[in-house]
Every structure is written in structure tokens, then in C-alpha cells.
Design an enzyme around this catalytic site. Structure first.
Site, PDB file in Angstrom:
ATOM      1  N   ASP A  85       0.829  -1.207   0.000  1.00 60.85           N
ATOM      2  CA  ASP A  85       0.000   0.000   0.000  1.00 60.85           C
ATOM      3  C   ASP A  85       0.863   1.256   0.000  1.00 60.85           C
ATOM      4  O   ASP A  85       2.044   1.219   0.358  1.00 60.85           O
ATOM      5  CB  ASP A  85      -0.946   0.020   1.202  1.00 60.85           C
ATOM      6  CG  ASP A  85      -0.234   0.084   2.543  1.00 60.85           C
ATOM      7  OD1 ASP A  85       0.762  -0.654   2.718  1.00 60.85           O
ATOM      8  OD2 ASP A  85      -0.656   0.870   3.412  1.00 60.85           O
ATOM      9  N   GLU A 179       0.186  -1.110   5.738  1.00 58.97           N
ATOM     10  CA  GLU A 179       1.254  -0.631   6.616  1.00 58.97           C
ATOM     11  C   GLU A 179       1.116   0.862   6.873  1.00 58.97           C
ATOM     12  O   GLU A 179       1.356   1.333   7.986  1.00 58.97           O
ATOM     13  CB  GLU A 179       2.621  -0.930   5.983  1.00 58.97           C
ATOM     14  CG  GLU A 179       3.810  -0.687   6.902  1.00 58.97           C
ATOM     15  CD  GLU A 179       4.392   0.718   6.825  1.00 58.97           C
ATOM     16  OE1 GLU A 179       5.301   1.032   7.613  1.00 58.97           O
ATOM     17  OE2 GLU A 179       3.935   1.523   5.983  1.00 58.97           O
TER      18      GLU A 179
END
Length: 413
Positions: A85, A179
């Protein structure tokens, strides 16, 4: 194109063009369908290059394995982890720009956006004389955090599969979601990953070797005011916005990100909104030292209590939530893991930079789940915004370090 890792850069350029921004407001795991699709596509790619036991875990993590080629399949089981991400900045229509053989002093135009990478503003650009850089076009982030790490880990896997003469023990790979919103590794399945230790490949410039992080918490403050007409407000109005200002002003003035460095902690006001009737403030709290970290939270509690006492009513509601802890508190007892990376860098002529991270990684949580996991450089600079860039040469060096760790471990058996 790297002769050693021929698909490294092309793979990275392909990855960053895919929007995988995580969603802090989502209630799903992973937080966005974009991440789910990217990880599905990545699973197909891992199988195609020849990795084994490719599977998606309940928390969204994608795991894969490469068996040992040492006698009897022995060797230390080493893992490499990255996240797919990207951060909370414009992430659609990423249009990477390539700058060959940067001269180390010129101002770089970021596409036609009007934004520029200027060495006067970003002095570390001068470190990249002779490098081939990848930048944004000024309208989005790049996504080097952490698609550099993803590309480097897969380049490593591809190299090992093509070079069976390179001896290594069992290798584990993991690619995770979310994350950037701090929840991706909350349920990382250490037992299923089955490594003796691991590394996140999620750091910044050349040489970063992080085994200490902040302790981290978030504070949410809701203030209930009492709004009356300002013309007759004396003794009656409680302006929630003003109470929020008073709360902020009661914090130590120097303890802000823009005034701290090294091991100095801080309070960071990341959001403030409201009306005289109600106001909200959101802070993140950071400190490397656990005792100082706990005292910072106590300071916030004391300020809230004092304001409520002064207002003769509980108008300030404070909620504190720990996010992660300094993995150095555990990794100090697993320095052999750090040493493998340190030695691999030194052998490559890279000076390790072991300054404590002024942030955190998934490795912070994974270490506290029982798997020692320092963080290695992936190459990105100015991450999370339009000024982000990465050097192709540093990405190749990052991959060399991963390879060096595996060969060092194999030689020690």
C-alpha cells in the site's frame, strides 16, 4: 536496465502505476479492494517465476517460499517482508519520470506540474551524481514506499531461481497491506511464515539499517463546549475551540516534529476541527525511550484533568491508544540478525547507518509478535509526497544486500 536484475526497474515502474492507497476509514481487512487485487496479481507473478507455497493469509498477507539448496535442505530460515500500500497522498495516475545520469546539481522539473526537485531545498540530491533517478511528475506520490521493496525482493527471488549455484537456506517472502495506516501487521501469522528471523525492506536511503524505532501512540480528544450568543457570553460560554487551543498550548513547546531530531520525542497535532460547541484534536505521540513515552501520555492525561477541573465539568475527553513499540527493546538481544545485514553492507562497500528510526515499520509489530525483524533500506527519498524519488542504482544495491544476507547465513552453517 540492470544486467544482474534485468526486471527490477521495469517491474517497479509497472507496480507504481497501480493505485494501492490504503484507506484509514475502511472497516475491511485489507482496507481497500485495490490492495486485494494487486496482491492477487502479485500471487500469479510469484507462481510464474517459480516460487513455492504461494498463499494468501486471512489478514491479506501474501506468503511464498523458496526451498534451501544446501545439503539436506538445511540452513537458517530467513524472511523478507514489504508492503504494497501507499501513503495518504494523491496516488491515482502515477506517471514516473526517468532522469538518466543526474549531474548532482541541476534543478529537476517534475513533468509539467510546475513543481521542482531543487538541491537547494533537498540537499541530499547531491548524493546522486551519476545516478539514474525515477521521480514523480509532480501531481502524485511515486510509491517507492514500499514498491521499491516489493520489486527488490522479487528481483532477489528471480535471481536465486536463475542461479542455483548461489547457496542459501530456506527463504520466506511476505507482501502485506495497510502498513501506511498502521494495522497491516497486527495479525501477521508468525507461525505460518516459519522463519527464524526476517527483515522488512521498507527503509529510505542507501545504508539504512534500522533496529530501533519509536514507541508510538495516538491521542483523540473530544471537547464539549457551551455555545451562547457572544454578546452575552461572559461567564457562560465555553468555546470548545479555545479549550482545544489551551490544551495544545499546555504541551511542551519544543516537543514538536519540526523542532526535534535523533532520539528526541514529540507530540504531533495531525488534525484539529470544530465549532464553539464541539472540537476534536488528534495527536500522535512518539519517543524512543519507553519511560519517556509513558510519561508523555501521562502529561496529556494531566492536562485534560486540569482543564476539566478549571471548567468545573468533564468537558475534555481523552482517548489514548498505543500503536507500536520500539523493537530495539527486543532486538538488542538478537544482534546477530543485525550483524548479518551489517556485514552484507560492509562487504559491498556500503556504510551501514544504524541511527534509530524516527518512525516505525511493520517490523516493529512483527518483532513483538516473536519474529526479530529489523528494517533495511529500499532506496526511496522524500517519501509520501510529490517530491519522492528513488535511484535505480540504489535499488540494485538494496537487492545485493538481501542476496548478501542469504550467502552470509549459508556460509555460517
Amino acid at each position: 536496465m540492470s544486467e544482474k536484475y534485468p526486471q527490477l526497474v521495469s517491474r517497479f515502474l509497472r507496480y507504481v502505476k497501480v493505485d494501492t492507497r490504503s484507506d484509514e476509514e475502511s472497516q475491511t481487512i485489507p482496507s481497500s479492494a485495490k490492495e486485494v487485487q494487486f496482491l492477487k496479481d502479485l500471487a500469479v507473478e510469484l507462481k510464474e517465476i517459480g516460487l513455492e507455497n504461494v498463499r494468501t493469509m486471512k489478514d491479506g498477507y501474501l506468503f511464498a517460499e523458496l526451498p534451501s539448496n544446501l545439503p539436506a535442505g538445511q540452513g537458517t530460515k530467513i524472511g523478507f517482508i514489504s508492503h504494497v500500500d501507499t501513503a495518504d497522498f494523491e496516488s491515482e495516475h502515477v506517471n514516473p519520470q526517468e532522469v538518466d545520469n543526474y549531474d548532482g546539481h541541476s534543478v529537476l522539473e517534475l513533468g509539467t506540474s510546475g513543481y521542482k526537485l531543487d538541491p537547494e531545498v533537498f540537499p541530499h540530491l547531491r548524493n546522486y551524481q551519476g545516478h539514474d533517478l525515477i521521480t514523480t511528475d509532480g501531481t502524485t506520490l511515486l510509491g517507492s514506499d514500499d514498491k521499491s521493496g516489493v520489486a527488490e525482493i522479487i528481483a532477489l527471488a528471480e535471481y536465486l531461481l536463475a542461479h542455483p549455484e548461489v547457496k542459501h537456506g530456506p527463504v520466506r517472502f511476505a507482501f502485506g497491506p495497510d502498513e501506511e495506516i498502521g494495522i497491516g501487521a497486527n495479525h501477521f501469522d508468525v507461525a505460518a511464515f516459519d522463519a527464524d528471523f526476517a527483515y522488512t525492506v521498507d527503509g529510505g536511503p542507501l545504508g539504512e539499517l534500522e533496529w530501533e524505532t519509536f514507541n508510538a501512540a495516538q491521542a483523540e480528544i473530544v471537547i464539549t463546549g457551551q455555545n451562547v450568543h457572544p454578546g452575552t457570553a461572559k461567564g457562560a460560554m465555553v468555546n470548545a475551540i479555545q479549550v482545544g487551543i489551551d490544551f495544545h498550548n499546555a504541551l511542551p513547546e519544543h516537543d514538536r516534529p519540526e523542532k526535534t531530531e535523533g532520539r528526541e520525542g514529540f507530540y504531533h497535532l495531525i488534525d484539529m476541527a470544530g465549532t464553539p460547541e464541539e472540537a476534536t484534536l488528534t495527536y500522535i505521540i512518539r519517543d524512543h525511550d519507553r519511560e519517556k513515552f509513558e510519561n508523555r501520555k501521562k502529561t496529556m492525561v494531566q492536562i485534560a484533568d486540569q482543564l476539566n477541573q478549571d471548567l468545573h465539568k468533564d468537558r475534555v475527553a481523552l482517548t489514548l491508544k498505543d500503536q507500536y513499540y520500539n523493537m530495539g527493546d527486543l532486538l538488542k538481544d538478537h544482534q546477530e540478525v543485525v550483524q548479518y545485514a551489517n556485514d552484507a553492507m560492509t562487504d559491498l562497500g556500503i556504510e551501514p547507518d544504524t541511527q534509530p528510526a524516527r518512525g516505525g515499520t511493520d517490523g516493529s509489530k512483527i518483532t513483538f509478535l516473536g519474529l526479530p525483524t529489523p528494517n533495511l533500506f529500499a532506496g526511496g527519498e522524500n517519501m509520501h509526497g510529490r517530491y519522492e524519488f528513488v535511484s535505480k542504482q540504489v535499488m540494485e544495491q538494496a537487492t545485493d544486500v538481501l542476496l548478501g544476507i542469504l550467502t552470509k547465513a549459508a556460509e555460517s552453517k
